[in-house]
Design a protein around this motif. Structure first.
Motif, PDB file in Angstrom:
ATOM      1  N   UNK A 137      -8.286   6.868  21.413  1.00 25.86           N
ATOM      2  CA  UNK A 137      -8.060   6.037  22.592  1.00 25.86           C
ATOM      3  C   UNK A 137      -7.135   4.851  22.337  1.00 25.86           C
ATOM      4  N   UNK A 138      -7.426   4.016  21.324  1.00 23.31           N
ATOM      5  CA  UNK A 138      -6.547   2.873  21.039  1.00 23.31           C
ATOM      6  C   UNK A 138      -5.129   3.287  20.658  1.00 23.31           C
ATOM      7  N   UNK A 149      -5.961  -5.778  27.844  1.00 25.28           N
ATOM      8  CA  UNK A 149      -5.161  -7.005  27.751  1.00 25.28           C
ATOM      9  C   UNK A 149      -4.936  -7.374  26.283  1.00 25.28           C
ATOM     10  N   UNK A 150      -6.005  -7.282  25.497  1.00 21.07           N
ATOM     11  CA  UNK A 150      -5.878  -7.619  24.081  1.00 21.07           C
ATOM     12  C   UNK A 150      -4.956  -6.669  23.343  1.00 21.07           C
ATOM     13  N   UNK A 151      -5.103  -5.356  23.609  1.00 25.09           N
ATOM     14  CA  UNK A 151      -4.308  -4.358  22.898  1.00 25.09           C
ATOM     15  C   UNK A 151      -2.833  -4.424  23.269  1.00 25.09           C
ATOM     16  N   UNK A 152      -2.514  -5.033  24.400  1.00 28.12           N
ATOM     17  CA  UNK A 152      -1.112  -5.190  24.793  1.00 28.12           C
ATOM     18  C   UNK A 152      -0.388  -6.192  23.905  1.00 28.12           C
ATOM     19  N   UNK A 191      -4.665  10.117  27.510  1.00 29.11           N
ATOM     20  CA  UNK A 191      -5.399   8.856  27.361  1.00 29.11           C
ATOM     21  C   UNK A 191      -6.706   8.910  28.139  1.00 29.11           C
ATOM     22  N   UNK A 192      -6.641   9.409  29.368  1.00 26.71           N
ATOM     23  CA  UNK A 192      -7.841   9.510  30.206  1.00 26.71           C
ATOM     24  C   UNK A 192      -8.872  10.465  29.598  1.00 26.71           C
ATOM     25  N   UNK A 193      -8.412  11.602  29.089  1.00 24.39           N
ATOM     26  CA  UNK A 193      -9.326  12.598  28.520  1.00 24.39           C
ATOM     27  C   UNK A 193      -9.980  12.075  27.240  1.00 24.39           C
ATOM     28  N   UNK A 194      -9.167  11.475  26.371  1.00 18.88           N
ATOM     29  CA  UNK A 194      -9.685  10.997  25.086  1.00 18.88           C
ATOM     30  C   UNK A 194     -10.678   9.856  25.282  1.00 18.88           C
ATOM     31  N   UNK A 195     -10.378   8.924  26.201  1.00 16.28           N
ATOM     32  CA  UNK A 195     -11.316   7.829  26.437  1.00 16.28           C
ATOM     33  C   UNK A 195     -12.622   8.336  27.038  1.00 16.28           C
ATOM     34  N   UNK A 205     -14.179   2.525  11.849  1.00 18.69           N
ATOM     35  CA  UNK A 205     -13.177   1.465  11.771  1.00 18.69           C
ATOM     36  C   UNK A 205     -12.048   1.755  10.783  1.00 18.69           C
ATOM     37  N   UNK A 206     -12.359   2.101   9.516  1.00 20.90           N
ATOM     38  CA  UNK A 206     -11.251   2.335   8.579  1.00 20.90           C
ATOM     39  C   UNK A 206     -10.345   3.487   8.989  1.00 20.90           C
ATOM     40  N   UNK A 207     -10.910   4.506   9.640  1.00 20.23           N
ATOM     41  CA  UNK A 207     -10.106   5.648  10.101  1.00 20.23           C
ATOM     42  C   UNK A 207      -9.073   5.175  11.119  1.00 20.23           C
ATOM     43  N   UNK A 208      -9.529   4.372  12.089  1.00 16.28           N
ATOM     44  CA  UNK A 208      -8.613   3.854  13.113  1.00 16.28           C
ATOM     45  C   UNK A 208      -7.549   2.965  12.504  1.00 16.28           C
ATOM     46  N   UNK A 209      -7.937   2.112  11.575  1.00 19.18           N
ATOM     47  CA  UNK A 209      -6.979   1.204  10.933  1.00 19.18           C
ATOM     48  C   UNK A 209      -5.919   1.997  10.170  1.00 19.18           C
TER      49      UNK A 209
END
Length: 347
Positions: free
Chosen positions: A22-23, A101-104, A255-259, A286-290
């Motif tokens: 998602x992110x 907003x934050x991710x932007x 994006x819609x499907x994954x979220x 967390x480490x996977x996403x990073x």
């Protein structure tokens, strides 16, 4: 293998896909020309109609099992739980906005590290809402996760995206932290809704709760889109998208499907286990996403971010270990109590 174990595994897979994918999809949107905030917030829950299909299969299965087909209800949810789902959904809608907003304005890896603080917030709210006990491990986890967020804040100057001001970074940081705080409140609120509903919570009922929740959140974001005029500029944004107009819509759909996979997994784990297990899974990924963010978008990974990651992982492991020890202690006490003679137990 027990059905509950199978459901836990399935929901963990859904949660992993949504939590990591998602992110990344949202960063892909922002990095290639996407500028709206309410629109990606809307995408996080607009995939809720997909839940209708497993609900339909469940209904057909119940209908086949009962002799009187006309008495088989399609929806099992009663008014108290329905109202609770709407309330939670409204909060989720605003949480989606804070996160978008934050991710932007901050990197995916940074946002993920900040979001890991939700485990501490979940523990705090769970203590008051569902009487989850505090342990030394819980306190240690909260301190470590808070420390990780502080380290990130102190290294903000070296972590900004290209062409971004310090003010934009700070606002994005605060909004993402607010999203973590609100999500930490939402998880135990869902668990509390289950406990106070007066209904036996089945997986089908959990899916119904999820669909109503996401529908309410989508309505919040839809109102935000109308107020911000997003519908007027989506076509133009697609034409100007750096990857091409067709890929713009591919990014939007996925994006819609994954979220939706994320929300189904999170809510499903609350049903199969607890809100804390759901929170632990989010932190464990967390480490996977990073790592994926660093690989896919060549994001910076300075020493400060490495320290924050280590503190977040340490906090998550500490919390998980504390939960395991607490459950073992509870089971041991229950076993001792069951082995007492009846006369001693009465006395």
């Amino acid at each position: 293998m027990k059905m509950k174990t199978v459901l836990v595994i399935i929901n963990c897979i859904f949660l992993a896909i949504g939590n990591c994918g998602g992110p990344l999809m949202m960063r892909l949107y922002f990095q290639n020309g996407g500028e709206r905030i309410w629109f990606p917030s809307f995408l996080q829950t607009v995939g809720c109609p997909l839940i209708f299909f497993p609900l339909l299969l469940s209904f057909l299965r119940r209908r086949r099992c009962l002799e009187e087909q006309e008495t088989t209800p399609f929806f099992l949810m009663k008014p108290p739980l329905f109202i609770a789902a709407i309330v939670v959904g409204l909060l989720v809608g605003f949480d989606n906005y804070l996160y978008s907003y934050g991710l932007a304005y901050i990197p995916v890896s940074t946002a993920s590290l900040i979001i890991s603080a939700q485990l501490g917030f979940t523990a705090l709210f769970a203590f008051f809402m569902v009487k989850q006990k505090f342990t030394p491990f819980t306190i240690n986890a909260i301190v470590l996760l808070t420390g990780g967020a502080v380290v990130l804040a102190l290294n903000s100057d070296s972590d900004k995206l290209a062409n971004e001001t310090h003010k934009e970074y700070v606002v994005g940081f605060i909004m993402t932290l607010g999203a973590a705080l609100l999500y930490g409140f939402i998880l135990p609120l869902v668990e509390l809704s289950y406990k106070k509903s007066g209904q036996r919570i089945t997986y089908t009922l959990a899916l119904e709760f999820q669909m109503v929740l996401c529908f309410a959140a989508t309505c919040v974001c839809l109102v935000g889109m109308l107020a911000a005029g997003d519908f007027k500029v989506i076509a133009g944004e697609a034409r100007d998208f750096k990857l091409g107009e067709s890929l713009y819509y591919v990014v939007i759909v996925f994006t819609a499907i994954i979220w939706q996979a994320f929300f189904v997994g999170a809510i499903g784990l609350i049903f199969c286990a607890s809100s804390l297990v759901s929170g632990i899974m989010v932190s464990a990924l967390l480490p996977v996403t990073v790592i994926l963010a660093v690989i896919c978008f060549q994001e910076k990974f300075q020493a400060g971010k490495g320290v924050a990651l280590a503190l977040s992982l340490w906090g998550s492991v500490s919390y998980f270990y504390g939960q395991v020890k607490s459950e073992e202690k509870t089971k041991a006490q229950d076993t001792q109590l069951s082995q007492l003679p009846v006369t001693d137990y009465v006395a």
